[in-house]
Each structure stands twice: as C-alpha cells, then as structure tokens.
Enzyme design. Structure first.
Site, PDB file in Angstrom:
ATOM      1  N   CYS A 124      22.901  15.593 -12.465  1.00  0.00           N
ATOM      2  CA  CYS A 124      23.041  16.033 -11.068  1.00  0.00           C
ATOM      3  C   CYS A 124      21.776  16.760 -10.599  1.00  0.00           C
ATOM      4  O   CYS A 124      20.752  16.124 -10.409  1.00  0.00           O
ATOM      5  CB  CYS A 124      24.307  16.864 -10.877  1.00  0.00           C
ATOM      6  SG  CYS A 124      24.802  16.924  -9.143  1.00  0.00           S
ATOM      7  N   HIS A 173      28.434  13.498 -12.978  1.00  0.00           N
ATOM      8  CA  HIS A 173      28.747  14.535 -13.975  1.00  0.00           C
ATOM      9  C   HIS A 173      29.566  13.963 -15.124  1.00  0.00           C
ATOM     10  O   HIS A 173      30.791  14.126 -15.155  1.00  0.00           O
ATOM     11  CB  HIS A 173      29.524  15.688 -13.315  1.00  0.00           C
ATOM     12  CG  HIS A 173      28.667  16.630 -12.532  1.00  0.00           C
ATOM     13  ND1 HIS A 173      28.015  17.703 -13.107  1.00  0.00           N
ATOM     14  CD2 HIS A 173      28.337  16.647 -11.216  1.00  0.00           C
ATOM     15  CE1 HIS A 173      27.330  18.345 -12.168  1.00  0.00           C
ATOM     16  NE2 HIS A 173      27.507  17.732 -11.022  1.00  0.00           N
ATOM     17  N   GLU A 193      29.933  15.072 -18.052  1.00  0.00           N
ATOM     18  CA  GLU A 193      30.604  16.132 -18.843  1.00  0.00           C
ATOM     19  C   GLU A 193      31.984  16.464 -18.287  1.00  0.00           C
ATOM     20  O   GLU A 193      32.822  17.002 -19.000  1.00  0.00           O
ATOM     21  CB  GLU A 193      29.702  17.379 -18.928  1.00  0.00           C
ATOM     22  CG  GLU A 193      29.759  18.342 -17.743  1.00  0.00           C
ATOM     23  CD  GLU A 193      29.038  17.839 -16.495  1.00  0.00           C
ATOM     24  OE1 GLU A 193      28.467  16.726 -16.510  1.00  0.00           O
ATOM     25  OE2 GLU A 193      29.067  18.571 -15.478  1.00  0.00           O
TER      26      GLU A 193
END
Ligand code: MN
Length: 250
Positions: free
Chosen positions: A108, A212, A214
């Site tokens: 990001c 993202h 994660e």
C-alpha cells in the site's frame, strides 16, 4: 537462523508521539518464517544505516500519504495527512535497500514509497486526478474482503506467488503509482488502469503491491506466498552475506 525482516514503524506526531506497526504485518513475517524487527524513525540518519546492517530484508507497511515534495510536486487539494519524519525514515531505508540489493516488499503506502525511492511518481489523489469511470479503491466492505479484480503480468514474481494471472484483492488507497521508478515495471493493474503491482528487474527482490495481503491471509492463505517469497530471498541474502563475512575473516 531465520532471516531478520526490518519493518518500518508508522508514527503519530501528537503530543505523546507513538511509533507503531499493525499486528498482521508482524504475524505474516513470522508465519512465513522470518523474524520481525521494528525500525523506528531516528534523528540521525547514520543510525538508521547502521541498524540496516542487521537485517536481511525489509517490509514497508501501509500508512498515510507521501509528501509530494519527494517526487517534485506541490500539494494538491486532495492530498491527505503527511508525516515528514515517517517519510524520511522510509526513504532512507528503501534507498539503502535498493542500493544494497536487500530484499524489500512494499504494501500500500509501501509500494508508493518504494516507487518514489526509485525515482518514480504518484497520483496524489485518484478521484481528483483521474477522470472517467473509476472503480472504488477505498472499500467500505470488511477489510479482509477482496472487492476488485487485478490482472497480473505473466512471468512476474506476483504471478509466481499467487499462481494466477487474475486475482481479487482488497483496496484502501486514494493515491497510486503514476510513473514507475527506474528499473521497475508494472506487474498488476485494476480494470480502471490503476497500478496495483510493481517489481524491479535489476534487484533480487524489490516488489510492491497496492492492496493489503496481510489482512486477507486468514481467508485467502495464498496471500502469504508474497511474504514467503520475501523471506526466501532474505534467506539467500543472509547466506551470501555470511559467506562474504567468512571470506573477509580469512
Ligand atoms: Mn485498488
């Protein structure tokens, strides 16, 4: 020994000040076989360079907007919060990583930072800078939920990691890469042409994604593969480094 992955800290500049890294980045580094080491902003740039000798890879997480001064532009009306101290830390870290061919993954804000560190530029604010029919890049769905499609360049690290030329990803950004930095090529785009992935062809592993991963891993475990690739590259960097060290000692 596992490779050490330096994660740059975010920063809140209020009266009490705070350095922070969101938990999912740390958990993903651990799950992929690395040891996370948090790197705060420091007053003396030489201290940052010093601590960089102890890491085998870098993760640049998400965060606030980049100051456009770093790519030669005045701030537009749509620019959000910027943090000079945070920018300074990450630009030093990213430039040093590129210079030393230290594996680096940007997520990001991290892809944007990596791109600017390599001499590229950004859209400061997609809605006010890009006309036409745009898709929603600031999703209002749950954070783990993939809301838009990306097409992935064949043969890229990204395609190898995700094992597909087309994927669905989450999206929390109003800035994006405009012109890729020196040596970087575009590896993923959304349907409206926004750059969602970048990688360098002159480094062992220098890669960025606009989404993202994660936040997706719990529901989409294949997203951990990007972290595994970073850690695999960091492992070979570590081995090469200790080999050099042994040679020097002889
Ligand atoms: Mn997006």
């Amino acid at each position: 020994m596992k490779p050490i992955i330096g994660i740059t800290c975010g920063h809140t500049p209020d009266a009490n000040g705070r350095y922070y890294v969101n938990e999912p980045y740390v958990k993903c580094v651990e799950a992929a076989g690395g040891v996370p080491l948090l790197l705060p902003g420091m007053g003396d740039e030489r201290d940052t360079r010093e601590v960089m000798q102890y890491v085998d890879g870098i993760l640049l997480p998400g965060g606030v907007d980049l100051d456009p001064v770093h790519f030669g532009e005045e701030p537009l009306e749509g620019l959000g919060t910027v943090n000079p101290e945070w920018d300074r830390l990450e630009l030093v870290v990213a430039r040093l990583a590129l210079e030393r061919d230290l594996p680096i993954l940007g997520i990001c804000r991290g892809i944007q930072l990596l791109n600017v560190a390599a001499g590229g530029s950004l859209y400061q604010d997609i809605p006010s800078q890009i006309n036409g029919q745009r898709i929603q890049h600031s999703q209002r769905a749950p954070r783990w939920h993939p809301t838009h499609t990306i097409t992935i360049e064949r043969g890229s690290l990204l395609e190898q990691a995700l094992g597909t030329p087309k994927a669905r990803v989450n999206s929390f950004h109003h800035q994006a890469v405009k012109i890729p930095g020196v040596g970087f090529s575009i590896t993923a785009k959304s349907r409206d042409g926004i750059i969602e992935g970048l990688e360098s062809h002159s480094h062992r592993f220098a890669c960025g994604v606009q989404w993202h991963p994660e936040l997706m891993v719990k529901h989409y475990p294949e997203q951990l593969e990007l972290f595994r690739k970073l850690i695999a590259s960091a492992t070979s960097f570590r081995q090469a480094r200790s080999h050099d060290g042994q040679n020097r000692e002889k």
